[in-house]
Structures are given as structure tokens and as C-alpha cells.
Design an enzyme around this catalytic site. Structure first.
Site, mmCIF file in Angstrom:
data_model
loop_
_atom_site.group_PDB
_atom_site.id
_atom_site.type_symbol
_atom_site.label_atom_id
_atom_site.label_comp_id
_atom_site.label_asym_id
_atom_site.label_seq_id
_atom_site.Cartn_x
_atom_site.Cartn_y
_atom_site.Cartn_z
ATOM 1 N N CYS A 1 2.768 8.300 0.270
ATOM 2 C CA CYS A 1 2.795 9.751 0.731
ATOM 3 C C CYS A 1 4.084 10.428 0.209
ATOM 4 C CB CYS A 1 2.708 9.735 2.298
ATOM 5 S SG CYS A 1 1.261 8.818 2.712
HETATM 6 N N1 LIG Z 1 -1.046 4.588 3.378
HETATM 7 C C1 LIG Z 1 -0.736 5.455 4.226
HETATM 8 O O1 LIG Z 1 0.375 5.071 5.083
HETATM 9 C C2 LIG Z 1 -1.243 6.769 4.420
HETATM 10 C C3 LIG Z 1 -1.077 7.747 5.119
HETATM 11 C C4 LIG Z 1 -1.696 8.923 5.375
HETATM 12 C C5 LIG Z 1 -2.404 9.235 4.415
HETATM 13 N N2 LIG Z 1 -2.668 8.526 3.384
HETATM 14 C C6 LIG Z 1 -3.749 8.953 2.317
HETATM 15 O O2 LIG Z 1 -4.895 8.325 2.484
HETATM 16 C C7 LIG Z 1 -5.538 8.028 1.395
HETATM 17 C C8 LIG Z 1 -5.809 6.521 1.265
HETATM 18 O O3 LIG Z 1 -4.526 5.796 0.798
HETATM 19 P P1 LIG Z 1 -4.175 4.268 1.343
HETATM 20 O O4 LIG Z 1 -2.910 4.046 1.835
HETATM 21 O O5 LIG Z 1 -5.401 3.819 2.411
HETATM 22 O O6 LIG Z 1 -4.850 3.702 -0.191
HETATM 23 P P2 LIG Z 1 -5.142 2.220 -0.638
HETATM 24 O O7 LIG Z 1 -5.005 2.092 -1.860
HETATM 25 O O8 LIG Z 1 -4.453 1.307 0.479
HETATM 26 O O9 LIG Z 1 -6.566 1.934 -0.297
HETATM 27 C C9 LIG Z 1 -7.656 2.700 -0.994
HETATM 28 C C10 LIG Z 1 -9.080 1.900 -1.164
HETATM 29 O O10 LIG Z 1 -9.964 2.764 -1.793
HETATM 30 C C11 LIG Z 1 -10.750 1.689 -2.448
HETATM 31 N N3 LIG Z 1 -11.287 2.747 -3.491
HETATM 32 C C12 LIG Z 1 -10.804 3.350 -4.689
HETATM 33 N N4 LIG Z 1 -11.631 4.020 -5.392
HETATM 34 C C13 LIG Z 1 -12.890 3.838 -4.585
HETATM 35 C C14 LIG Z 1 -14.028 4.519 -4.652
HETATM 36 N N5 LIG Z 1 -14.506 5.270 -5.788
HETATM 37 N N6 LIG Z 1 -15.104 3.902 -3.859
HETATM 38 C C15 LIG Z 1 -14.650 3.009 -2.768
HETATM 39 N N7 LIG Z 1 -13.563 2.627 -2.726
HETATM 40 C C16 LIG Z 1 -12.547 3.111 -3.590
HETATM 41 C C17 LIG Z 1 -9.701 0.989 -3.079
HETATM 42 O O11 LIG Z 1 -10.308 -0.269 -3.945
HETATM 43 C C18 LIG Z 1 -8.889 0.609 -1.943
HETATM 44 O O12 LIG Z 1 -9.237 -0.275 -1.209
HETATM 45 C C19 LIG Z 1 -4.699 8.580 0.197
HETATM 46 O O13 LIG Z 1 -4.933 9.801 -0.042
HETATM 47 C C20 LIG Z 1 -3.295 8.511 0.816
HETATM 48 O O14 LIG Z 1 -2.571 9.865 0.558
HETATM 49 C C21 LIG Z 1 -1.960 7.377 3.318
#
Ligand SMILES: NC(=O)c1ccc[n+]([C@@H]2O[C@H](COP(=O)([O-])OP(=O)(O)OC[C@H]3O[C@@H](n4cnc5c(N)ncnc54)[C@H](O)[C@@H]3O)[C@@H](O)[C@H]2O)c1
Length: 451
Positions: free
Chosen positions: A284
């Protein structure tokens, strides 16, 4: 004729919630809905993850497999790669990645592809919520037109007219505030900000989230909700840059910045402590601010705080390397050819996440300077190939007294709680501490260099 789903419907139990993207954000969110009696289906492109979830297994360290298994066994949770099943869902929450591309510009391809996957399956009165962090305008300008392409409409409206707002489906944005590894604030305790494309959309999303969090904070639009998340992360990024800069000055002035911060934090109002480190990490804070800088250019606006904070934070691994080179010089050693052990590759303590970790940059910079590097991290027995780095031949070495003593220098990059810092200092020849992790170590402080 679609299912009749008024905004109040989403306050009921036993509804079907689809989560697209079962990662760090999507998986805990889905499990939280299952906790509250909803039927959850996780949608992901990654077959391996889907298989594990359906077998009741976990792939995220802080999410216990037992929790997943209990919900799978109770038929409250399953996972699939079949996106046609989206049409059976009452609500669909999008939790896919929003990284930067090679030119450090927003890469919204995951969000766009997801919207395209939903569009042919979109049903009348379904609720769609984007949770991925992004710049203001994404839900309105990117997601909405894709979803409306097949004829269903969700008109943008800030206020409700006397006759209400007629909408064929509901669309909202609600930023995720997950802090992986935070034992004090779990999902249920963290208030959730929600903004709808129109008032019924906002209400539908607020009703849904009210079931899983203590408090829902409605805002006037999806754009406001998108900006809230960016403000939160830019606030952290700028304040971390501030203490990183003051740390460097304090070192020159022979002041202990951690003592200063902890003392300032005793002020009961108007101050919030942020701590310096070897650089920014995680998905992030190093990424999200650039979503806004990029968007701001469209308005001929320079986001100078973001740029300056980025400059300072990006320079931190170089500062650490300079300090390490200086400390080894004192020991009449050059970095080239020396054996260096880096402790902690995760981007912060006690997590199994190394995305954007400054440790990776440190490994790269020290390798370029000819050091012979090893690392230890209890959360990463081995490293794999990543987008920007390839350390796939490296394995975590054991932290025995003999091993520690065999290195010319031990660099503490991440202060995992499980490390025995007394033993690390006792057995090492030289310790570079970027996190003030050794502050309580009684003997051997003369071997420690803070930076
Ligand atoms: N990790 C954190 O702490 C956090 C905190 C707040 C916000 N966010 C935001 O949340 C969002 C997700 O982050 P994350 O950390 O969970 O990512 P991540 O990479 O852990 O997970 C994303 C998932 O989406 C899947 N994916 C990708 N493209 C896809 C599609 N077209 N259809 C279906 N699945 C698909 C991937 O295989 C993966 O399992 C981002 O925008 C991030 O900025 C993350």
C-alpha cells in the site's frame, strides 16, 4: 425477471456474497461474512488458491486453515474459477490488485478485467462494490461504463429526488483498511467507509457492511470514498518520510530519534508516533500515493508532498548501505568479498509478505557492491522469483551462534518479534540495526551501529 433486492435486502442474513480476488484483503473479508451467516463464494483466477480453499487449507500465514475448513464444512464458504457463478450472487465485492506498472503509473488492468468478467453476468438489483485502492473516479469512469455495457443502468446521483433514484443495479466503493498481522484491530473493529454511485447504492452497500463491522461511515460519493483511502495512506507515507529524514539528522547530531519520538508520543493530543526504518514496504504505502499524483496531473496539479516523501523514502536503503559501508570501514573491512547476513526479508515484522520490501533493495544494493549475502527470515524459508527481483537461489540460514559469528556483519532489516536480539548481538561481530531492535540488549552495545 431478476431477484427483488431493495437496499434493505442487504441487511438480511443468508445472502450470497461473491468475493473476487482471494488475497490478503479478499480472503479475510469473505471469512468475516461467513462468520456472520452469509454464503460466500471466492472467485479467483489462481487455480491453486481455489483448490486449497475448497480443501480447507490456508496460504496466508495469519489466517488459520481451521477457520477456512469450518466454513467450508458448514457450506458457508467455497471458491471457484468459474465466473458464470457470479450471476447467482446477491453482492459481489472486488478485491483485486492495483499495482504500479514499470513506469510507476497505475495499472488498473486487474480492475478492468474484473469488471469485464462481471458485466456479462450482471443481474438486476445486484450489488457490486470495488474495494481495491485506486484514484478518485475509478468506479465512476472505469467500472461503471463496463458494467452498463449490456444495458442495465446505475445513474450517478449525489442526492435522492422526490421520486427516489431508479437504478437497475447498485454500485459502490468501500476501501479496505486491513492491517495484516494487527492483533488489536481486526476487520470487525475497523469502521468501514462506503460511497455509492447513487443513494440506493450507498444504502445497499452500507446495509451489507453493517453486518460485519462495528461502524459504517457513509460518504457522499464513490469518489470521496476513493480519496479517503488515499488520504490515509499518503498521511502515513509523508509522516514516515518525515521521521526518516529526522532520523538522518539525529544521527549526525548524535541524538537518539527513537527516544525523541517515544517522548513526544507522551503528549496526549496533537501528536502521533511514526517510526523510521530502512525504507517503505508493503503493497500500500509505497504504491497508493502515486495513484493520486498520476491523477493530479490531469488537473495540472503537482502533489509535492507525495513526491518529496517518495524521494526521501526511496533513498532510505541507500542510506542504510552507506551506514553499513562506513561501519565496516571502521572494522577495516570492505563490503566487497565480505559475508553479510540480512535479518528479515518481510516488509514489516511478523508478516509473511515481502511485497515492495526494502530488504529486497538492500540485498540488491549489497550484491552490486560485491558482498556475499545470506538472509534469515522465519516467515520465508526460501525466496522466489518476483516481478523486480530474482533471489530464487537463496534459502534462509539458521540463526545459530556459530553461523552468526561467521559473518562480517549482521544487518537487521526487519525486527521480527521472534528474534533473540541478545543472542544476535552476543554472537555477531558487527550489527547494523535499522529498527532500533537491539535497544533492550544489555551487553555488546559497542558492536551495534544504529542507522
Ligand atoms: N494487503 C493489504 O494489506 C491491503 C490493505 C488495504 C488495501 N489493499 C488493497 O486491496 C487490493 C487487493 O490487495 P491484496 O493485498 O489482497 O492483493 P493480493 O495480491 O493478495 O490478492 C489479489 C488476488 O486477486 C486475484 N486476482 C487477480 N486478478 C484477478 C481477476 N481478474 N479475477 C479474479 N481474481 C484475480 C489474485 O490471484 C490474488 O489471489 C489492492 O487494491 C490493495 O491496494 C490491500
Amino acid at each position: 425477471m431478476g431477484v427483488e433486492r431493495k437496499p434493505e435486502f442487504f441487511a438480511s442474513k443468508g445472502i450470497k456474497v461473491g468475493i473476487i480476488g482471494c488475497g490478503y484483503v479478499g480472503l479475510p473479508l469473505g471469512l468475516r461474512f461467513a462468520d456472520e451467516g452469509q454464503f460466500v463464494t471466492g472467485f479467483d483466477l489462481d487455480h491453486a488458491k481455489v483448490k486449497k480453499l475448497n480443501a480447507g487449507e490456508s496460504y496466508i500465514q495469519h489466517i488459520p486453515a481451521a477457520k477456512i475448513k469450518a466454513h467450508v464444512d458448514a457450506k458457508k464458504f467455497d471458491a471457484t474459477t468459474d465466473f458464470t457463478k457470479l450471476r447467482d450472487m446477491d453482492a459481489v465485492l472486488i478485491c483485486v490488485p492495483t499495482p504500479l506498472d514499470e513506469r510507476r503509473e497505475p495499472d488498473l488492468s486487474y480492475v478492468e478485467n474484473t469488471a469485464k468478467a462481471i458485466a456479462p453476468n450482471l443481474q438486476r438489483n445486484q450489488l457490486i462494490v470495488l474495494e481495491s485502492t485506486t484514484y478518485p473516479g475509478t468506479t465512476e469512469d472505469l467500472v461503471l461504463p463496463i458494467l452498463e455495457a449490456n444495458g442495465l443502468r446505475c445513474p450517478i446521483a449525489r442526492t435522492e429526488g422526490p421520486e427516489g433514484t431508479k437504478t437497475d443495479f447498485y454500485l459502490a466503493f468501500s476501501p479496505e483498511r486491513e492491517d495484516p498481522g494487527n492483533k488489536q484491530f481486526g476487520l470487525a473493529q475497523i469502521p468501514k467507509v462506503v460511497g455509492g454511485i447513487n443513494p440506493p447504492s450507498g444504502k445497499a452497500a452500507a446495509n451489507l457492511y453493517a453486518q460485519i463491522v462495528a461502524k459504517v461511515v457513509p460518504v457522499s460519493s464513490t469518489r470521496a470514498a476513493e480519496m479517503v483511502k488515499l488520504l490515509e495512506n499518503i498521511f502515513r507515507c509523508v509522516n514516515i518520510a518525515l521521521v526518516n529524514e529526522l532520523k538522518q539528522l539525529s544521527l549526525r547530531m548524535d541524538l537518539d530519534i527513537w527516544e525523541v519520538i517515544d517522548s513526544a508520543a507522551t503528549k496526549p493530543f496533537g501528536f502521533m508516533p511514526f517510526y523510521p526504518g530502512p525504507g517503505l514496504g508493503g503493497h500500500c504505502i509505497p504504491v497508493d500515493p502515486y495513484y493520486l499524483s498520476w491523477k493530479a496531473r490531469e488537473y495540472d496539479f503537482a502533489t509535492r508532498f507525495i513526491e518529496l516523501a517518495g524521494e526521501i523514502n526511496t533513498a532510505m536503503p541507500y542510506h542504510v548501505v552507506d551506514a553499513l559501508v562506513g561501519a565496516m570501514n571502521e572494522h577495516q573491512k570492505s563490503v566487497k568479498g565480505s559475508r553479510i547476513l540480512l535479518l528479515g526479508v518481510a516488509y514489516k515484522k511478523d508478516v509473511d509478505d515481502l511485497r515492495e520490501s526494502p530488504s529486497l533493495k538492500l540485498l540488491e544494493l549489497l550484491t552490486q557492491r560485491g558482498a556475499k549475502l545470506d538472509y534469515n527470515d522465519p516467515y520465508f524459508p526460501a525466496l522466489h522469483k518476483m516481478r523486480h527481483y530474482d533471489f530464487s537461489n537463496m534459502k534462509s540460514v539458521e540463526l545459530t551462534p556459530q553461523n552468526l559469528a561467521s559473518y562480517d556483519c549482521v544487518l537487521i532489516a526487519t525486527d521480527h518479534t521472534g528474534y533473540d536480539y541478545d543472542a544476535i548481538v552476543k554472537n555477531s561481530k558487527l550489527v547494523i540495526d535499522t529498527r532500533n531492535a537491539t535497544r533492550k540488549v544489555k551487553s555488546g552495545q559497542e558492536k551495534v551501529v544504529h542507522c
